[in-house]
Design an enzyme around this catalytic site. Structure first.
Site, PDB file in Angstrom:
ATOM      1  N   GLU A   1      15.009 -53.946 -60.989  1.00 34.51           N
ATOM      2  CA  GLU A   1      14.429 -53.914 -59.349  1.00 34.51           C
ATOM      3  C   GLU A   1      15.946 -55.169 -58.737  1.00 34.51           C
ATOM      4  OE1 GLU A   1      13.288 -53.165 -56.786  1.00 34.51           O
ATOM      5  OE2 GLU A   1      11.488 -53.639 -56.990  1.00 34.51           O
ATOM      6  N   ASP A   2      15.825 -54.271 -57.420  1.00 30.72           N
ATOM      7  CA  ASP A   2      17.244 -54.821 -56.689  1.00 30.72           C
ATOM      8  C   ASP A   2      16.891 -55.901 -56.073  1.00 30.72           C
ATOM      9  OD1 ASP A   2      16.134 -54.023 -55.079  1.00 30.72           O
ATOM     10  OD2 ASP A   2      16.688 -53.348 -53.373  1.00 30.72           O
TER      11      ASP A   2
ATOM     12  N   ASP B   1      10.908 -60.596 -53.945  1.00 31.78           N
ATOM     13  CA  ASP B   1      11.019 -61.997 -52.479  1.00 31.78           C
ATOM     14  C   ASP B   1       9.336 -62.100 -53.093  1.00 31.78           C
ATOM     15  OD1 ASP B   1      10.724 -62.968 -50.326  1.00 31.78           O
ATOM     16  OD2 ASP B   1      10.936 -61.783 -49.694  1.00 31.78           O
TER      17      ASP B   1
ATOM     18  N   PHE C   1      17.885 -62.748 -45.702  1.00 27.93           N
ATOM     19  CA  PHE C   1      17.549 -61.292 -45.559  1.00 27.93           C
ATOM     20  C   PHE C   1      18.652 -60.151 -46.342  1.00 27.93           C
ATOM     21  CE2 PHE C   1      17.491 -56.505 -44.569  1.00 27.93           C
ATOM     22  CZ  PHE C   1      16.461 -56.449 -44.687  1.00 27.93           C
TER      23      PHE C   1
ATOM     24  N   ARG D   1      23.788 -49.669 -47.341  1.00 29.41           N
ATOM     25  CA  ARG D   1      23.526 -49.559 -48.550  1.00 29.41           C
ATOM     26  C   ARG D   1      24.592 -49.663 -49.528  1.00 29.41           C
ATOM     27  NH1 ARG D   1      18.395 -48.982 -49.930  1.00 29.41           N
ATOM     28  NH2 ARG D   1      17.085 -47.575 -48.952  1.00 29.41           N
TER      29      ARG D   1
END
Ligand code: IMP
Length: 191
Positions: free
Chosen positions: A103-104, A107, A156, A169
């Site tokens: 996963e990137d 959170d 964020f 991205r």
């Protein structure tokens, strides 16, 4: 780029973090075949770079197989709601396989929890998670992350696969956007 307020993680820091993750995975899966399962679209780059780092990790004897799945979750653009939807499944069965989900960012943990539950029901030989960026401040569920690249500030962030409304991205680094870029509308958080 003028929309960027600050670079949070440079290309060199990301590469070093991925090398460290690869070394740990190479130790744990020595002599085994491992499915690296990237979560699209956000983890596209981290999965590709981790797979290649695994190949050159010191003394690596892991046989790597690549697969991907795609999810999206409804949220307010800054945070996923946990209403996760599978939009693209894996191309091969994971039954009896050693799997590391890549996963990137994690959170609140709901996306990874959804994936672990879904994939855990498919009888893999083992299943772990590797996450480039960990934001541990707003966890809503307890989900084990076995390999963490770096701890991310409670911001964020975009770049290196992470988007805001499908933009940013392809930045090669991870950055914080200027506050005026954000629009306060509910939307699909593309993962
Ligand atoms: P979680 O379900 O809250 O753990 O969030 C996981 C997903 O939300 C990630 O795969 C991302 O798609 C998205 N996400 C969470 N934080 C960020 C961020 O800082 N930037 C971009 N996307 C994020």
């Amino acid at each position: 780029m003028t929309e960027i307020e600050a670079v949070i993680f440079s290309q060199a820091e990301i590469a070093a973090a991925i090398r460290r993750m690869a070394e740990a995975i190479a130790r744990d899966y020595a002599g085994k075949t491992l499915v690296l399962l990237g979560v699209l679209k956000g983890a596209l780059f981290v999965t590709a770079d981790l797979a290649r780092a695994l190949d050159v990790a010191a003394g690596s004897s892991v046989e790597v197989r690549l697969d991907f799945l795609g999810v999206s979750s409804y949220g307010n653009a800054h945070r996923s709601s946990g209403e996760v939807r599978l939009v693209q499944d894996t191309s091969h069965s994971i039954e009896g396989k050693h799997v590391v989900i890549v996963e990137d960012i994690v959170d609140n943990g709901l996306t990874l929890k959804y994936l672990m539950t879904l994939l855990g029901g498919r009888a893999p030989a083992s299943m772990r998670a590797a996450v480039l960026l960990d934001k541990p401040y707003n966890r809503r569920v307890n989900v084990p992350v076995d390999y963490v690249g770096m701890t991310c500030p409670d911001e964020f962030v975009v770049g290196y696969g992470l988007d805001y409304q499908e933009r940013y991205r392809t930045l090669p680094y991870v950055a914080k956007l200027r506050a005026e870029i954000f629009t306060p509308v509910g939307e699909i958080v593309a993962t």
